[in-house]
Design a protein around this motif. Structure first.
Motif, short mmCIF file in Angstrom:
data_model
loop_
_atom_site.label_atom_id
_atom_site.label_comp_id
_atom_site.label_asym_id
_atom_site.label_seq_id
_atom_site.Cartn_x
_atom_site.Cartn_y
_atom_site.Cartn_z
N LEU A 55 -13.92 8.62 -18.54
CA LEU A 55 -13.78 7.32 -17.88
C LEU A 55 -14.48 7.32 -16.52
CD1 LEU A 55 -10.00 6.90 -18.76
CD2 LEU A 55 -11.95 5.79 -19.89
N TYR A 56 -15.05 6.19 -16.16
CA TYR A 56 -15.74 6.00 -14.88
C TYR A 56 -14.95 5.00 -14.05
CZ TYR A 56 -19.89 8.64 -16.01
OH TYR A 56 -20.76 9.67 -16.28
N ASN A 57 -14.41 5.46 -12.94
CA ASN A 57 -13.62 4.62 -12.05
C ASN A 57 -14.54 4.19 -10.90
OD1 ASN A 57 -11.82 3.49 -10.28
ND2 ASN A 57 -10.50 5.28 -10.10
N ILE A 58 -15.13 2.98 -11.03
CA ILE A 58 -16.25 2.67 -10.12
C ILE A 58 -15.88 1.87 -8.87
CG2 ILE A 58 -18.01 2.91 -11.90
CD1 ILE A 58 -18.23 -0.21 -11.86
N HIS A 59 -14.60 1.79 -8.57
CA HIS A 59 -14.26 1.30 -7.23
C HIS A 59 -12.92 1.87 -6.76
CE1 HIS A 59 -14.12 -0.98 -3.60
NE2 HIS A 59 -12.89 -1.36 -3.89
N GLY A 60 -12.96 2.56 -5.62
CA GLY A 60 -11.72 3.06 -5.06
C GLY A 60 -11.91 3.67 -3.70
N HIS A 61 -10.79 4.15 -3.16
CA HIS A 61 -10.75 4.77 -1.84
C HIS A 61 -9.81 5.96 -2.01
CE1 HIS A 61 -12.34 0.80 -0.69
NE2 HIS A 61 -11.38 0.32 -1.47
N ALA A 62 -10.39 7.09 -2.44
CA ALA A 62 -9.57 8.19 -2.98
C ALA A 62 -8.48 8.65 -2.02
CB ALA A 62 -10.48 9.36 -3.35
N ALA A 63 -8.85 8.86 -0.75
CA ALA A 63 -7.88 9.46 0.17
C ALA A 63 -6.70 8.54 0.47
CB ALA A 63 -8.58 9.87 1.47
N MET A 64 -6.77 7.30 0.02
CA MET A 64 -5.64 6.39 0.24
C MET A 64 -4.45 6.73 -0.65
SD MET A 64 -7.37 2.71 1.11
CE MET A 64 -5.85 1.89 1.64
N THR A 65 -4.56 7.82 -1.44
CA THR A 65 -3.34 8.35 -2.08
C THR A 65 -2.30 8.66 -1.01
OG1 THR A 65 -4.41 10.52 -2.03
CG2 THR A 65 -4.39 9.36 -4.15
N LEU A 66 -2.76 8.97 0.21
CA LEU A 66 -1.84 9.23 1.33
C LEU A 66 -0.95 8.03 1.61
CD1 LEU A 66 -4.60 10.74 3.59
CD2 LEU A 66 -2.58 12.05 2.94
N LEU A 67 -1.44 6.84 1.28
CA LEU A 67 -0.71 5.60 1.59
C LEU A 67 0.00 5.01 0.37
CD1 LEU A 67 -3.70 5.09 3.51
CD2 LEU A 67 -1.90 3.67 4.43
N ARG A 68 0.10 5.82 -0.68
CA ARG A 68 0.75 5.31 -1.89
C ARG A 68 2.19 4.86 -1.57
NH1 ARG A 68 -0.69 7.63 -7.03
NH2 ARG A 68 -1.06 9.61 -6.00
N GLY A 69 2.47 3.60 -1.88
CA GLY A 69 3.84 3.12 -1.67
C GLY A 69 4.12 2.61 -0.26
N ARG A 70 3.08 2.51 0.57
CA ARG A 70 3.31 2.04 1.94
C ARG A 70 3.00 0.55 2.04
NH1 ARG A 70 4.14 2.99 7.12
NH2 ARG A 70 2.82 2.03 8.69
N GLY A 71 4.00 -0.22 2.43
CA GLY A 71 3.78 -1.65 2.66
C GLY A 71 3.76 -2.45 1.38
N GLU A 72 4.85 -2.41 0.66
CA GLU A 72 4.90 -3.15 -0.61
C GLU A 72 5.38 -4.58 -0.39
OE1 GLU A 72 3.85 -1.67 -3.59
OE2 GLU A 72 3.15 -0.22 -2.13
N ASN A 73 4.96 -5.46 -1.29
CA ASN A 73 5.44 -6.85 -1.32
C ASN A 73 5.17 -7.61 -0.02
OD1 ASN A 73 6.56 -6.43 -3.99
ND2 ASN A 73 8.07 -5.17 -2.95
N LEU A 74 3.99 -7.36 0.53
CA LEU A 74 3.55 -8.11 1.71
C LEU A 74 2.29 -8.89 1.36
CD1 LEU A 74 3.84 -5.40 4.51
CD2 LEU A 74 5.37 -7.34 4.14
N SER A 75 2.01 -9.94 2.14
CA SER A 75 0.74 -10.64 1.96
C SER A 75 -0.38 -9.68 2.32
CB SER A 75 0.68 -11.87 2.87
OG SER A 75 0.53 -11.45 4.21
N LEU A 76 -1.59 -9.94 1.78
CA LEU A 76 -2.72 -9.04 2.01
C LEU A 76 -2.95 -8.80 3.50
CD1 LEU A 76 -5.19 -7.49 0.88
CD2 LEU A 76 -6.47 -9.60 1.04
N GLN A 77 -2.92 -9.88 4.29
CA GLN A 77 -3.21 -9.75 5.71
C GLN A 77 -2.15 -8.93 6.44
OE1 GLN A 77 -6.19 -10.98 5.27
NE2 GLN A 77 -6.58 -9.91 7.17
#
Ligand code: ZN
Length: 428
Positions: A55-77
């Protein structure tokens, strides 16, 4: 290695059964119904197994695994301004190293052989990528909020260093792309300068485009044209470009993407999670625009399991268009594999055929949820789980197999990621 009596997804994205597939010097050398002669090293018993392109995952920001689960259920901004940006301000090399290695481990576990990444501290992630054996098209994120010239930015200096020292490293597994984070995070002169730099260096380009309605409409208000028209007018699309999201495309934008050969990274899970909308993927595909798949970051997904994105990709546009015939299982799998390889400029990859790079995944199909095999390809898309991946191979080298990594100390990486995350959270 010789795969013996295994089911195979062939280059037409159909299933063939009881095939022998021989791997040598990083490439697929033989595919056939009979055992080839010669010494192939290990023989892999293909009973109850399916060999498919990686599989080819052609868009991401790998190191943002550090932020997994931070800031849920908020507006994008609010999510960005209150949760993501303050955390990212505290990032350092150690944290990015751990987060990138964790991301690679997760991707390999779920069958990703190559990813396109846009982030910071790229010299650090480049080393992690090379040591892991995975493929990556890496781009250093570029945002300019003042009147600076591109040549005055830290990103420009990083790009020079990355292109000189890492482009094509690891037998071509690591490629360096250039980046514009987005229309709203750059200026026209910076876009033009990156376009020139890409042309001079023969680089590919990775951008975010028309992700949210607000962003899309603000571009029209600022420049009197859509983001796609804006980027084309500034010459950015003269080099092969991957545009992530493309949710809010308008009629003329499709023509631009088609004409300029822009690849689209559809990120359906991230778009749903951040309530950005549904990209018009069926229309893109109908027009012959190259559409691949991306997870986006673990902060907006919240995993890097492409098998999950693949299933959603195959379902979503049926629901959003009201037409159950759009996007067949073969189209979905091709998007997640060969189309991604094309977007990265890896034309000898992403498909199982003789002579292609051996970037392969073995799926355990001897499972209750994969039985019976009336239509195995349909099972792969709608029934398979990421955890059914039992082997991931890149350039003929096994990087993950039956719970074990060959290049990653997974316990250490998990420990380091938690430690670095905790250290940053303690400063906030
Ligand atoms: Zn993104």
């Amino acid at each position: 290695m010789l795969f013996e009596k295994i089911s195979v997804v062939n280059e037409r994205f159909e299933i063939e059964h009881d095939r022998y597939v021989g791997i040598r010097d990083g490439r697929i050398i033989y595919i056939g119904a009979w055992r080839p002669s010669g010494d192939w090293g290990e023989t892999y018993n293909g009973h109850g197994r399916l060999l498919m392109p990686g599989l080819y995952n052609i868009h991401g920001h790998a190191a943002m695994t550090l932020l997994r689960g931070r800031g849920e259920n908020l507006s994008l901004q609010r999510w960005l301004n209150e949760k993501i940006f303050p955390f990212e301000d505290k990032l350092n090399d150690r944290a990015v190293d751990a987060g990138t290695r964790l991301a690679i481990a997760e991707m390999l576990r779920f069958g990703t052989v190559s990813f396109s990444d846009m982030y910071f501290f790229c010299q650090t992630s480049a080393k992690a990528i090379l040591e892991s054996g995975i493929k990556c098209s890496l781009s250093r994120g570029l945002t300019v909020f003042d009147g600076s010239d591109y040549e005055d930015t830290l990103a420009y200096r990083d790009n020079l260093d990355l292109l000189k020292n890492y482009n094509g490293a690891g037998d071509g597994r690591l490629k360096i792309d250039l980046c514009i984070h987005g229309e709203y995070t750059s200026s026209p002169k910076v876009v033009e300068a990156v376009a020139r730099h890409a042309k001079e260096t023969g680089s590919r380009v990775h951008i975010h485009m028309s992700e949210t309605k607000t962003e899309h409409e603000a571009c029209k208000a600022r420049h009197g044209m859509t983001p796609a028209a804006y980027f084309e007018a500034r010459g950015l699309f003269d080099q092969p470009t991957t545009a992530a999201h493309c949710v809010w495309l308008e009629d003329g934008d499709f023509e631009i993407l088609k004409r300029k050969g822009v690849s689209v990274a559809a990120c359906p899970v991230s778009n749903m999670k951040l309530a950005s909308g549904f990209a018009p993927v069926p229309r893109m595909m109908e027009m012959g625009i190259n559409v691949g798949l991306g997870t986006d970051s673990a902060a907006s997904n919240n995993n890097l399991n492409m098998m999950q994105d693949l299933a959603l990709f195959a379902l979503l546009y049926k629901g959003s268009t009201g037409d159950p015939t759009v996007i067949t299982p073969a189209q979905a799998l091709r998007a997640a594999t060969q189309n991604g390889a094309i977007a990265q400029g890896r034309t000898d990859s992403g498909v199982i055929r003789e002579g292609a790079r051996a970037d392969l995944v073995v799926l355990n199909i001897d499972q209750p949820w994969m039985t019976p095999t009336i239509d195995l390809l349909t099972n792969v898309i709608y029934s398979a789980q990421g955890s059914d991946v039992c082997l991931t191979m890149v350039d003929g080298k096994v990087l993950y197999r039956d719970g074990e990594y060959t290049t990653i100390d997974i316990e250490k990486v998990k420990y380091e990621t938690q430690k670095e995350t905790d250290a940053i959270l303690a400063q906030l």
